[in-house]
Design an enzyme around this catalytic site. Structure first.
Site, PDB file in Angstrom:
ATOM      1  N   GLY A  11      12.014   8.999  -6.357  1.00  0.00           N
ATOM      2  CA  GLY A  11      11.162  10.190  -6.438  1.00  0.00           C
ATOM      3  C   GLY A  11      10.748  10.629  -5.044  1.00  0.00           C
ATOM      4  O   GLY A  11      11.470  10.413  -4.063  1.00  0.00           O
ATOM      5  N   GLY A  14      10.064   7.511  -2.631  1.00  0.00           N
ATOM      6  CA  GLY A  14      11.266   6.701  -2.449  1.00  0.00           C
ATOM      7  C   GLY A  14      12.355   7.434  -1.685  1.00  0.00           C
ATOM      8  O   GLY A  14      12.957   6.890  -0.747  1.00  0.00           O
ATOM      9  N   ARG A 151      -3.978   8.387   8.350  1.00  0.00           N
ATOM     10  CA  ARG A 151      -4.801   9.565   8.000  1.00  0.00           C
ATOM     11  C   ARG A 151      -6.023   9.629   8.919  1.00  0.00           C
ATOM     12  O   ARG A 151      -6.351  10.691   9.464  1.00  0.00           O
ATOM     13  CB  ARG A 151      -5.238   9.475   6.531  1.00  0.00           C
ATOM     14  CG  ARG A 151      -4.094   9.779   5.588  1.00  0.00           C
ATOM     15  CD  ARG A 151      -4.519   9.729   4.126  1.00  0.00           C
ATOM     16  NE  ARG A 151      -3.421  10.240   3.298  1.00  0.00           N
ATOM     17  CZ  ARG A 151      -3.100   9.768   2.096  1.00  0.00           C
ATOM     18  NH1 ARG A 151      -3.802   8.772   1.558  1.00  0.00           N
ATOM     19  NH2 ARG A 151      -2.098  10.286   1.428  1.00  0.00           N
ATOM     20  N   HIS A 175      -7.049   0.046  -1.627  1.00  0.00           N
ATOM     21  CA  HIS A 175      -6.522   1.407  -1.437  1.00  0.00           C
ATOM     22  C   HIS A 175      -7.153   2.310  -2.486  1.00  0.00           C
ATOM     23  O   HIS A 175      -6.555   2.645  -3.485  1.00  0.00           O
ATOM     24  CB  HIS A 175      -5.004   1.366  -1.595  1.00  0.00           C
ATOM     25  CG  HIS A 175      -4.322   2.649  -1.234  1.00  0.00           C
ATOM     26  ND1 HIS A 175      -4.606   3.364  -0.098  1.00  0.00           N
ATOM     27  CD2 HIS A 175      -3.331   3.343  -1.855  1.00  0.00           C
ATOM     28  CE1 HIS A 175      -3.832   4.439  -0.047  1.00  0.00           C
ATOM     29  NE2 HIS A 175      -3.061   4.448  -1.108  1.00  0.00           N
TER      30      HIS A 175
HETATM   31  N1  APR Z   1      12.860   1.867 -12.620  1.00  0.00           N
HETATM   32  C1  APR Z   1      13.245   2.660 -11.598  1.00  0.00           C
HETATM   33  N2  APR Z   1      12.639   3.824 -11.313  1.00  0.00           N
HETATM   34  C2  APR Z   1      11.629   4.212 -12.090  1.00  0.00           C
HETATM   35  C3  APR Z   1      11.174   3.427 -13.183  1.00  0.00           C
HETATM   36  C4  APR Z   1      11.850   2.196 -13.440  1.00  0.00           C
HETATM   37  N3  APR Z   1      11.494   1.410 -14.435  1.00  0.00           N
HETATM   38  N4  APR Z   1      10.147   4.094 -13.770  1.00  0.00           N
HETATM   39  C5  APR Z   1       9.950   5.218 -13.071  1.00  0.00           C
HETATM   40  N5  APR Z   1      10.844   5.303 -12.068  1.00  0.00           N
HETATM   41  C6  APR Z   1      11.028   6.380 -11.095  1.00  0.00           C
HETATM   42  C7  APR Z   1      10.899   7.757 -11.692  1.00  0.00           C
HETATM   43  O1  APR Z   1      12.062   8.120 -12.411  1.00  0.00           O
HETATM   44  C8  APR Z   1      10.666   8.616 -10.445  1.00  0.00           C
HETATM   45  O2  APR Z   1      11.883   9.143  -9.927  1.00  0.00           O
HETATM   46  O3  APR Z   1      10.017   6.352 -10.089  1.00  0.00           O
HETATM   47  C9  APR Z   1      10.049   7.635  -9.444  1.00  0.00           C
HETATM   48  C10 APR Z   1       8.649   8.011  -9.014  1.00  0.00           C
HETATM   49  O4  APR Z   1       8.734   9.169  -8.283  1.00  0.00           O
HETATM   50  P1  APR Z   1       7.639  10.330  -8.312  1.00  0.00           P
HETATM   51  O5  APR Z   1       7.281  10.637  -9.719  1.00  0.00           O
HETATM   52  O6  APR Z   1       8.146  11.425  -7.419  1.00  0.00           O
HETATM   53  O7  APR Z   1       6.348   9.632  -7.659  1.00  0.00           O
HETATM   54  P2  APR Z   1       6.062   9.383  -6.104  1.00  0.00           P
HETATM   55  O8  APR Z   1       5.264  10.500  -5.568  1.00  0.00           O
HETATM   56  O9  APR Z   1       7.317   8.979  -5.419  1.00  0.00           O
HETATM   57  O10 APR Z   1       5.072   8.128  -6.217  1.00  0.00           O
HETATM   58  C11 APR Z   1       5.557   6.874  -6.647  1.00  0.00           C
HETATM   59  O11 APR Z   1       4.035   5.652  -5.264  1.00  0.00           O
HETATM   60  O12 APR Z   1       2.367   6.473  -3.918  1.00  0.00           O
HETATM   61  C12 APR Z   1       2.650   5.868  -5.138  1.00  0.00           C
HETATM   62  O13 APR Z   1       0.909   6.636  -6.632  1.00  0.00           O
HETATM   63  C13 APR Z   1       2.264   6.767  -6.296  1.00  0.00           C
HETATM   64  O14 APR Z   1       2.618   5.172  -8.055  1.00  0.00           O
HETATM   65  C14 APR Z   1       3.179   6.286  -7.390  1.00  0.00           C
HETATM   66  C15 APR Z   1       4.428   5.863  -6.618  1.00  0.00           C
END
Ligand code: APR
Length: 310
Positions: A11, A14, A151, A175
């Site tokens: 996401g 990542g 930050r 955090h």
């Molecule tokens: N296995 C692999 N990937 C997964 C799984 C899983 N079981 N469950 C969810 N995902 C993936 C989702 O498909 C998505 O692409 O995790 C990704 C999360 O990405 P975003 O929704 O864009 O979230 P993001 O802003 O990247 O934040 C991810 O980091 O900073 C923290 O609070 C934030 O918990 C959140 C995490």
């Protein structure tokens, strides 16, 4: 030999972390996500940028874990992000299940890796990963303090109209809203900010730092911060890959340090090839220590909640 970092969750955080790792040519990158096509598409897109960005890192996107085998570092960003009105703690039940299953998958194929946890609520997710991995405590580290300190540094630089490179800052604790920015240990070109700014201005910057994540969520509306979180995770990965012995504030598993036991919380650590090579105990005033204890109490509450979730 080429080093390998697996980023789980393709996401916002990542994919941005994968981009920074590749563009700094630190390692090969494996991007894993459950959504079909997304990690493959992002890895290919980044690969097609490589000739312009001038790096030879190999990027692989996948929905399974085979390609992650033998990773030096696994960065776990999988899970849901918060939306306006949500606290990090609201994510706990969903993200605990995701972090648990992901951790089991990755450690089976990379038993010697170091885990960098990014998913929120961060400190609680570190506990999930420590337990699910069975790894020693030096190989599970949480990304929070580097972000919170960045930050704080950005706000100090804006306030004083100086280069961000001249700023240093320390933010300890969990955090969340109870994090503990330490102005006494925050400096501009080595000068503590307590000599440069009024108490009121420091208090305002401290408050903005503690609410830094929420400020971005309220602007984006559809998700949470990702550029700075990705930069922070990559700074930690770089310190480990290059065995830099860098002192950074990170979530570490404490066993008595700072009078805190059996809890992940943000403290200064030395990061090198063995992960957390040392937990550094700095002197705190009574007020700072009380704030850290308060922050630890709120992390302990979340940890208790995890037990009820099973
Ligand atoms: N296995 C692999 N990937 C997964 C799984 C899983 N079981 N469950 C969810 N995902 C993936 C989702 O498909 C998505 O692409 O995790 C990704 C999360 O990405 P975003 O929704 O864009 O979230 P993001 O802003 O990247 O934040 C991810 O980091 O900073 C923290 O609070 C934030 O918990 C959140 C995490």
């Amino acid at each position: 030999m080429r080093q390998k970092v697996t980023v789980v969750g393709a996401g916002n955080v990542g994919a941005t972390a994968a981009q920074r790792l590749a563009e700094k040519e630190l390692c090969d990158v494996v991007l894993v996500d459950i959504i079909e096509g997304v990690p493959q598409g992002k890895a290919l897109d980044l690969t097609e940028a490589a000739p312009i960005e001038k790096h030879d890192a190999h990027l692989t996107g996948t929905n399974s874990y085979e390609a992650s085998s033998g990773s030096d570092i696994i960065i776990i960003t999988a899970g849901i992000a918060r939306k306006p009105g949500m606290s990090r703690d609201d994510l706990i039940s969903t993200n605990a299940g995701i972090v648990k299953s992901v951790t089991r998958e990755v450690v089976a194929l990379s038993p010697d890796a170091i885990l960098i946890i990014v998913s929120n609520p961060l400190d609680a997710m570190c506990h999930v990963a420590l337990e699910a991995s069975g790894f020693p405590k030096n190989r599970v580290v949480g990304m929070a303090g580097v972000l919170d300190s960045a930050r704080f540094r950005a706000f100090i630089a804006m306030e004083l109209n100086v280069s961000v490179e001249n700023t240093h800052a320390f933010v300890l604790g969990g955090h969340g809203d109870t994090m503990v920015p330490l102005p006494r240990y925050s400096t501009v070109a080595g000068i503590p900010i307590t000599e440069l700014l009024s108490e009121d201005r420091i208090a305002a910057l401290v408050e903005r730092t503690a609410n830094g994540g929420a400020e971005i969520v309220s602007l984006l509306k559809t998700g949470s911060a990702y550029y700075a979180p990705a930069s922070a995770a990559v700074e930690m990965a770089e310190a480990i890959l290059k065995d830099k012995k860098k002192i950074l504030p990170c979530a570490a598993y404490l066993q008595g340090e700072y009078g805190i036991d059996d809890l992940f919380i943000g403290v200064p650590v030395k990061l090198g090839a063995d992960g957390i090579e040392q937990i550094i105990e700095i002197n705190l005033t009574a007020q700072e220590e009380a704030a850290l204890k308060k922050s630890a109490a709120s992390v302990a509450e979340l940890k208790k909640l995890l037990q009820t979730l099973g």
